[in-house]
Design a protein around this motif. Sequence first.
Motif, PDB file in Angstrom:
ATOM      1  N   CYS A   3      -0.469  31.978 -17.572  1.00 54.41           N
ATOM      2  CA  CYS A   3      -1.557  32.418 -16.714  1.00 54.41           C
ATOM      3  C   CYS A   3      -1.945  33.853 -17.018  1.00 54.41           C
ATOM      4  N   GLY A   4      -3.173  34.226 -16.622  1.00 53.46           N
ATOM      5  CA  GLY A   4      -3.578  35.614 -16.606  1.00 53.46           C
ATOM      6  C   GLY A   4      -3.067  36.180 -15.293  1.00 53.46           C
ATOM      7  N   TRP A   5      -1.983  36.911 -15.338  1.00 57.12           N
ATOM      8  CA  TRP A   5      -1.231  37.277 -14.132  1.00 57.12           C
ATOM      9  C   TRP A   5      -2.049  38.053 -13.117  1.00 57.12           C
ATOM     10  N   LEU A   6      -2.817  39.020 -13.575  1.00 52.78           N
ATOM     11  CA  LEU A   6      -3.579  39.835 -12.632  1.00 52.78           C
ATOM     12  C   LEU A   6      -4.645  39.028 -11.904  1.00 52.78           C
ATOM     13  N   HIS A   7      -5.087  37.932 -12.481  1.00 49.10           N
ATOM     14  CA  HIS A   7      -6.132  37.118 -11.860  1.00 49.10           C
ATOM     15  C   HIS A   7      -5.555  35.921 -11.110  1.00 49.10           C
ATOM     16  N   SER A   8      -4.235  35.816 -11.107  1.00 50.69           N
ATOM     17  CA  SER A   8      -3.601  34.713 -10.385  1.00 50.69           C
ATOM     18  C   SER A   8      -3.373  35.124  -8.938  1.00 50.69           C
ATOM     19  N   GLY A   9      -2.876  34.208  -8.145  1.00 52.73           N
ATOM     20  CA  GLY A   9      -2.664  34.518  -6.739  1.00 52.73           C
ATOM     21  C   GLY A   9      -1.328  34.012  -6.245  1.00 52.73           C
ATOM     22  N   PRO A  10      -1.107  34.117  -4.943  1.00 49.61           N
ATOM     23  CA  PRO A  10       0.189  33.757  -4.350  1.00 49.61           C
ATOM     24  C   PRO A  10       0.631  32.320  -4.617  1.00 49.61           C
ATOM     25  N   GLN A  11      -0.288  31.396  -4.726  1.00 49.95           N
ATOM     26  CA  GLN A  11       0.128  30.015  -4.970  1.00 49.95           C
ATOM     27  C   GLN A  11       0.837  29.896  -6.313  1.00 49.95           C
ATOM     28  N   LEU A  12       0.305  30.534  -7.321  1.00 54.30           N
ATOM     29  CA  LEU A  12       0.947  30.504  -8.636  1.00 54.30           C
ATOM     30  C   LEU A  12       2.259  31.282  -8.603  1.00 54.30           C
ATOM     31  N   TRP A  13       2.266  32.438  -7.949  1.00 51.52           N
ATOM     32  CA  TRP A  13       3.480  33.234  -7.888  1.00 51.52           C
ATOM     33  C   TRP A  13       4.611  32.427  -7.275  1.00 51.52           C
ATOM     34  N   LEU A  14       4.321  31.718  -6.186  1.00 48.90           N
ATOM     35  CA  LEU A  14       5.366  30.934  -5.519  1.00 48.90           C
ATOM     36  C   LEU A  14       5.920  29.840  -6.430  1.00 48.90           C
ATOM     37  N   ARG A  15       5.089  29.304  -7.307  1.00 47.95           N
ATOM     38  CA  ARG A  15       5.580  28.279  -8.246  1.00 47.95           C
ATOM     39  C   ARG A  15       6.478  28.895  -9.312  1.00 47.95           C
TER      40      ARG A  15
END
Length: 191
Positions: A3-15
Amino acid sequence: MQCGWLHSGPQLWLRCVHRQVRVTAGKQREEHRGWLLTVDPVSHSVALVSFGEDGASVRVVLGHAVEHVEVLQEPDPDTEERLRSLLPPPETGGPDPGERRRRRSGVRRWLQQNRVPVEEDGNELRVARVLTIRAPYRPDDCSSANQIILDRVQRLLRVQPDPVPDSDPVLETSPAPETAPGLDGPIPPGH
């Protein structure tokens, strides 16, 4: 998962949390591997944990440098438990209702002694109708849009003396020391 980390959000982080990940960061595209312990929601920085014989070590990769995060492995039950034990959830119990009531009363008296207009509103204290203090009534439990009042009340609470413990029955029955007329203290022995 990439993923492009800076453009991701909490849903991806939790995964990604509690998974072994490879983080690509910086212009030199450095790779960092470890178990993703947590993500700072403001800066997007990641905390990676590596387990060794000497215990756990933590490396923080600053969010602005993170390019990609790739999940490499799911945790086994032992690793999952080790990760959870590193950042235990905050205790929710808190003081019992009697202790909260004593703290609330002590804070209210302290503020009144310092000429601060305070009133009780249920389980909260209100200062000048612009600041709220919630249980357990510490400086960090204050909230207000008025930064000046917030700062002053928090400073007052930081210097509040410890509450006096319940009185000792022996002390209650002991006589007060004699004072000499016009003096501000007990009479010295032998006088």
